[in-house]
Design an enzyme around this catalytic site. Sequence first.
Site, PDB file in Angstrom:
ATOM      1  N   LYS A 137       0.861  -1.184   0.000  1.00 54.49           N
ATOM      2  CA  LYS A 137       0.000   0.000   0.000  1.00 54.49           C
ATOM      3  C   LYS A 137       0.892   1.227   0.000  1.00 54.49           C
ATOM      4  CE  LYS A 137      -4.022  -1.764   2.308  1.00 54.49           C
ATOM      5  NZ  LYS A 137      -4.810  -1.751   3.529  1.00 54.49           N
ATOM      6  N   HIS A 140       0.976   6.699   3.212  1.00 57.38           N
ATOM      7  CA  HIS A 140       0.179   7.906   3.080  1.00 57.38           C
ATOM      8  C   HIS A 140       0.620   8.954   4.087  1.00 57.38           C
ATOM      9  CE1 HIS A 140      -2.106   6.817   6.621  1.00 57.38           C
ATOM     10  NE2 HIS A 140      -2.172   5.603   6.146  1.00 57.38           N
ATOM     11  N   HIS A 143       1.240   8.226   7.700  1.00 53.17           N
ATOM     12  CA  HIS A 143       2.513   7.620   8.098  1.00 53.17           C
ATOM     13  C   HIS A 143       3.604   8.671   8.227  1.00 53.17           C
ATOM     14  CE1 HIS A 143       0.640   3.855   6.356  1.00 53.17           C
ATOM     15  NE2 HIS A 143       0.929   3.526   7.592  1.00 53.17           N
TER      16      HIS A 143
HETATM   17  N1  ARG Z   1       1.165  -0.975  10.275  1.00 49.66           N
HETATM   18  C1  ARG Z   1       0.242  -0.314  11.140  1.00 49.66           C
HETATM   19  C2  ARG Z   1      -0.572   0.714  10.349  1.00 49.66           C
HETATM   20  O1  ARG Z   1      -0.125   1.229   9.351  1.00 49.66           O
HETATM   21  C3  ARG Z   1       0.914   0.382  12.282  1.00 49.66           C
HETATM   22  C4  ARG Z   1       1.710  -0.508  13.201  1.00 49.66           C
HETATM   23  C5  ARG Z   1       1.837   0.080  14.552  1.00 49.66           C
HETATM   24  N2  ARG Z   1       2.696  -0.611  15.450  1.00 49.66           N
HETATM   25  C6  ARG Z   1       2.376  -1.659  16.149  1.00 49.66           C
HETATM   26  N3  ARG Z   1       3.278  -2.175  16.952  1.00 49.66           N
HETATM   27  N4  ARG Z   1       1.192  -2.187  16.126  1.00 49.66           N
HETATM   28  O2  ARG Z   1      -1.672   1.032  10.759  1.00 49.66           O
END
Ligand code: ARG
Length: 580
Positions: A137, A140, A143
């Site tokens: 993906k 965005h 992030h």
């Molecule tokens: N990949 C997830 C997202 O984009 C965020 C991960 C956050 N970190 C974690 N340890 N859960 O929503």
Amino acid sequence: MAPSPKPTDSTAPPEAGWGLDPFAARIREALAEALGADTATLQLERPRREGLGEFSLPTFRHAKEAGRNPAELAAELAASLTIPEVTAAAAGPFLNFTVEPAALARVVLEQARRRDYGRAAEGRVTLVEFSSPNIAKPMHIGHLRSTVIGAALARLHEWLGHEVVRINHVGDWGSQFGKLVAAWRRWGSEQALEADPIGHLLELYVRYHEEEEGDPTLAEEAKRAFRELESGEEAETRLVWKRFTELSMREFQKVYDRLGVEFDHVRGESWYEDQLEAVIRLLEERGVIEESEGARIVRLDEFGIETPCLVQTAHGTTLYATRDLAAALSRWNEFHFDQALYVVGAEQTLHFRQFRAVLLRCGEVWAERLEHVPFGLIRLAEGKLSTRKGRVLKLEEVLDRAVELAREAVEAKNPDLEDKALAAERVGVGAVVFHDLKHQRVKDVVFDWNEVLSFEGDTGPYLQYTHARCASILRKAGRSAPPAAEVDAALVAEEAHELLVELGRMPQAIREAAREREPMLLARSLLRIAAAGNAWYKDHRVLGAETPALEDARLAVVEALVNGLALGLGLLGVPAPEEM
Ligand code: ARG
């Protein structure tokens, strides 16, 4: 990037502390003695108005404890306190303190030119998990916040002497990857994948969801593909997934390079895959796991959390939370951190409360050290920016657009500049980063192009421009100011007072920004420094000042300003070019 003056290179932080700290410490000590109070209870504030000095103590609380009238107590203290280089004055119930300008100037002109201004040796281990985009993906703009805030917090803690571990917890695991593999097998195109990996993968993912309902075999294929991934039995499936991951990471890396962000460990969720069984076993052993409609859950009522944490589905697959449990356990065993910060959007608050509570229920007391550092959304003036609902605003496009706009500004401001492309990149990216960091973290941020890139107002370009302009004075000077012992600080103590005060407060701003996980506190400190610096500079000639001694002192002020801005911008991750 190194600032152009040669700040006095140093070996150890000053014993008494940095900037205004030693004065604050003296004030607190004197107050503690006069009031018979613990220094820790004496919170000095910034006076409410300009011209009232550098520190203020509201006396309400202390007056109440002593059964006195606050204004009377303030007046009495003002008359009786003697503090070296500090005078006290009462203003109603407030006790205000003014540091002798010459003493303040001496300290700041000596310290703020040092390359290690504000450094500390706190000696703790801080883990910062940030960025963590999902593969296949586009990254965005949401992030962006995690990346920029996380990287700033990592740098701030490092500056304070923490051993920092930076982790990127990439989303590369879960049943959605079965779907993606199934979609790839049906409709994938090598050519399209080569040309625009993430674009094509996103397309496949969207198409899967469009066709899933009308085509039950598609869902079957997706489930099978994920089982193959999980069991590792079908090597080909694994290879496809691996390729998607690598292609995605290559795209993300472009953004990290532009932002100057690095990680110690890029560990996707899949990295913890072989530890998931052990997590379930641990939960069984500690007796916290329960069956519920075929799935397995951990109840968290005793922590005031109504929603149980789901750790295994009825089909036996593990979940996002299970992988976070594994990650936390693994990190604890590996790093024995004093604190672990998870820089992740506020919408995931429940998730973080849940898995932390699961660990605490298991008796893992170190889980107290896990801290979710949430942040708000970024909204375009017209609405929310998300990858769903088609309104995709890619981070890379945001950076490109910012750089394009910066290019126009650079062109107009400095047509003779040699490398305009480089300057535009630094100004554009710096503008986006600073805009993100100048807001309170949990608040939603409204993204307005005109505001982000303005050279006036509270912006990154404004700070960069102030820095570059002062750096050019130093270039023109063609020499450094003399060492502190040879500078007559008293000559500039009055005229540059406000600037010196703001520079003197910067070490405190760095500490508080780290402690409160609020880079905004440093961003605002820099804005105040720049504003005071510009105001002073406008009215005072540096090169060719009335006397050589005055020129030396003013040059030292400019060096302190350039060094302070460069350090602060560096900690925030905003480039500080010498020319723009
Ligand atoms: N990949 C997830 C997202 O984009 C965020 C991960 C956050 N970190 C974690 N340890 N859960 O929503």
